[in-house]
Design a protein around this motif. Structure first.
Motif, short mmCIF file in Angstrom:
data_model
loop_
_atom_site.label_atom_id
_atom_site.label_comp_id
_atom_site.label_asym_id
_atom_site.label_seq_id
_atom_site.Cartn_x
_atom_site.Cartn_y
_atom_site.Cartn_z
N GLU A 287 4.14 1.59 -10.69
CA GLU A 287 4.84 1.93 -11.84
C GLU A 287 6.13 2.71 -12.01
N ALA A 288 6.33 3.05 -10.50
CA ALA A 288 7.77 3.98 -10.34
C ALA A 288 8.62 2.80 -9.82
N MET B 257 11.85 7.32 -2.22
CA MET B 257 11.81 8.73 -2.11
C MET B 257 10.42 8.92 -1.65
N LEU B 258 9.33 8.57 -2.27
CA LEU B 258 8.06 8.61 -2.10
C LEU B 258 7.62 8.09 -0.76
N ARG B 259 8.09 7.17 -0.26
CA ARG B 259 7.66 6.51 0.94
C ARG B 259 8.36 7.21 2.19
N LEU C 102 0.83 -1.27 0.09
CA LEU C 102 -0.20 -0.12 0.04
C LEU C 102 0.98 1.20 0.32
N GLY C 103 0.59 2.32 -0.79
CA GLY C 103 1.29 3.58 -0.73
C GLY C 103 2.40 3.39 -1.47
N MET C 104 2.47 2.31 -2.48
CA MET C 104 3.61 2.43 -3.25
C MET C 104 3.08 2.35 -4.73
N ASP C 105 3.86 3.33 -5.35
CA ASP C 105 3.58 3.44 -7.10
C ASP C 105 4.06 2.25 -7.69
N ARG D 289 13.60 15.63 1.89
CA ARG D 289 14.34 15.15 0.59
C ARG D 289 15.87 14.81 1.04
N GLU E 182 12.52 5.47 -6.84
CA GLU E 182 11.58 6.55 -6.68
C GLU E 182 10.64 6.09 -5.52
N LEU F 85 9.14 10.34 2.09
CA LEU F 85 8.46 11.62 2.17
C LEU F 85 7.04 11.41 2.94
N LEU F 86 6.37 10.11 2.39
CA LEU F 86 5.14 10.02 3.13
C LEU F 86 5.35 9.98 4.68
N MET F 87 6.47 9.20 5.04
CA MET F 87 6.64 9.04 6.41
C MET F 87 7.39 10.40 7.25
#
Lengths: 262, 254
Positions: B109-110, B117-119, B104-107, B127, B114, B121-123
């Motif tokens: 396609e990325a 980075m995304l996870r 969950l919360g993983m993209d 950067r 990436e 930032l969400l936590m």
């Protein structure tokens, strides 16, 4: 009272997490690029084809010269594309973010900001169609184009409160999205996008009392180099102010339940 | 210092659309613990948590035990700040990090990078912090060149490694887990446990819901037994499992 404070801090935290929604929204757009050469430009292309085709047929039908009709039609479609997508996607803003909502404590407004940001990026893709039309019909941009900036801002501001309300309501009542999308279709035909407002001179109600006309005007008028009417400013800003106050009160009540609903 | 205190916390979970009989029946079959009560407006309300009060302090590793539908996952979500309780107070000092469903919360396609980075930032990491940690995280996952590929090509074990590595890349004040540590191969499980032990020793609280007696005995120094949303027993894992097994129930639930 505490719920109001929590709702306010949700909005502030959401805005401050711009790095997160910036990235997420950007990624939404990039996702469309990833497996195809044209990516979101497919949408642009199909808009271009549609506007071109419709322009020739309806311009004739309405006996409007093509060099004034086609720019009008394109500007209207570009504006309507933004407005209608913002509304229909508002319905799924929380439901689609279920994975995030049920796993992480994030401000709910973050998902709405992501939606708005994504659609703003796509808007600029679609605006390319207007650029092409403007070049073909030799529309020289004037300073009036700058009104596009406040115009867009008002649309996005309204989209924010609509997103919070529709997002929460649609999470609770799952049949609302269908109702909204059929209403949007009706509104599309009743709003001067395909037809010029002058054509309905004997029933001005559909034009002047139709808020969607004014929202479309916020984008279309600057693109066509026309001034945005005073009524348009008053109605759209009024919508934003009244709507956001009511939406905030609603959000303060609904916020804590959204996680159960999605 | 991390600390969680619950005071008389109850949570009613409304099940909308439950007016249709089929959903209600399906839920009755599913939910064993949650008492079903009828709300006035034909909405089923599940009393998912009832009058929970406890305090967990720094360094404690708590195992949540109980049959399916006892409220373990709901309690974790309350502790994570995802659900707000209907009644009662939740006080927590320290930032909770929840590892519920790794994908969950993983993209999808990325790429792996990436997603780090995304996870991150969400936590709530920044950067620059993440750029600094990316190499470490990548090394821990042992995914090598796969990290440059879209996550959709990963196996579930690989996804888990990635999620675990990012989520444990910094020492959280409060770590919440819902039964997923068992996934992944044995060697990675050892490695994960080593990292978890290290994390808990350094700081914070671990709260882990699991059906596995072995995992709870190995990882936890305290246990809560939940049933029907109530806290039935609390103590060391040995004591709590004694009570639980005494009730004549298999720990897999029903």
């Amino acid at each position: 009272m505490q719920q109001i404070r929590l709702a306010a801090s949700d909005l502030i935290e959401g805005l401050r997490a711009w790095v997160v929604w910036g990235l997420l929204g950007w990624q939404d757009v990039r996702q469309r690029y990833r497996r195809s050469l044209l990516g979101p430009l497919w949408l642009t292309l199909s808009l271009g084809v549609m506007v071109g085709g419709l322009g020739y047929v309806y311009g004739d039908l309405f006996k409007t010269p093509i060099d004034s009709y086609l720019p009008f039609l394109t500007g209207g479609f570009v504006a309507w594309g933004l407005i209608s997508t913002l509304i229909t996607e508002s319905c799924t803003v929380f439901v689609a973010a279920e994975g995030y909502i049920r796993q992480l404590r994030l401000p709910f407004s973050l998902h709405v900001f992501r939606l708005i940001w994504r659609n703003l990026i796509i808007f600029f893709h679609n605006a390319l169609v207007f650029v092409v039309v403007a070049i073909v019909f030799k529309i020289v941009p004037n300073w009036g184009l700058l009104w596009l900036i406040p115009g867009l801002f008002i649309i996005l501001f309204n989209a924010f409160w609509v997103g919070l309300v529709l997002g929460a309501l649609c999470a609770r009542f799952r049949d609302i999205p269908q109702i909204v999308s059929s209403l949007i279709q009706v509104v599309f035909f009743m709003t001067p996008i395909m037809w010029k407002p002058e054509l309905l001179a004997n029933r001005p109600v559909f034009v002047h009392e139709n808020p969607f006309f004014h929202f479309v005007e916020l984008v279309r008028a600057p693109l066509l180099g026309e001034a945005i009417g005073r009524d348009t400013w008053v109605i759209t800003i009024g919508f934003g102010l009244i709507g956001s106050v009511l939406a905030f009160l609603f959000f303060a009540r609904a916020r804590r339940r959204i996680a159960y609903w999605v | 210092m991390a600390r969680i205190a619950l005071e008389n916390v109850s949570l009613d979970f409304p099940l909308f659309g439950a007016g249709s009989r089929s959903l209600k029946k399906a839920f009755m079959r599913l939910g064993t613990g949650g008492r079903l009560a009828r709300d006035s407006a034909d909405t089923v309300v599940v009393k998912a948590l009832r009058e929970l009060s406890f305090t967990v302090v720094h360094g404690e590793r708590v195992g949540l035990v109980g049959p399916n539908g006892a409220g373990k996952s709901t309690l974790l979500r309350v502790l994570a700040g995802i659900y707000e309780p209907t009644q009662g107070l939740v006080e927590s000092e320290g930032r909770p990090v929840a590892l519920f469903d790794p994908s969950l919360g993983m993209d999808m396609e990325a790429t792996g990078y990436e997603n780090i980075m995304l996870r991150g930032l969400l936590m709530g990491l920044s950067r620059p912090e993440l750029r600094e940690k990316t190499a470490d995280i990548a090394a821990f996952t042992e995914l090598g060149e796969y990290l440059a590929m879209p996550v959709r090509t990963y196996s579930s074990g690989m996804l888990l490694r990635l999620a675990f590595a990012v989520s444990t890349s910094f020492v959280p004040d409060i770590l919440l887990m819902d039964e997923w540590i068992g996934a992944g191969d044995a060697r990675f499980l050892d490695k994960a446990q080593e990292r978890l032990h290290g994390m808990v020793e350094e700081s914070g609280i671990l709260i882990l819901a699991s059906h596995s007696e072995e995992i709870i005995r190995r990882l936890c120094n305290r246990a809560f037994l939940l049933e029907g949303g109530r806290l039935i027993a609390a103590g060391t894992p040995e004591e709590v499992f004694a009570v639980y097994n005494d009730q004549g129930r298999a720990h897999e639930g029903f």
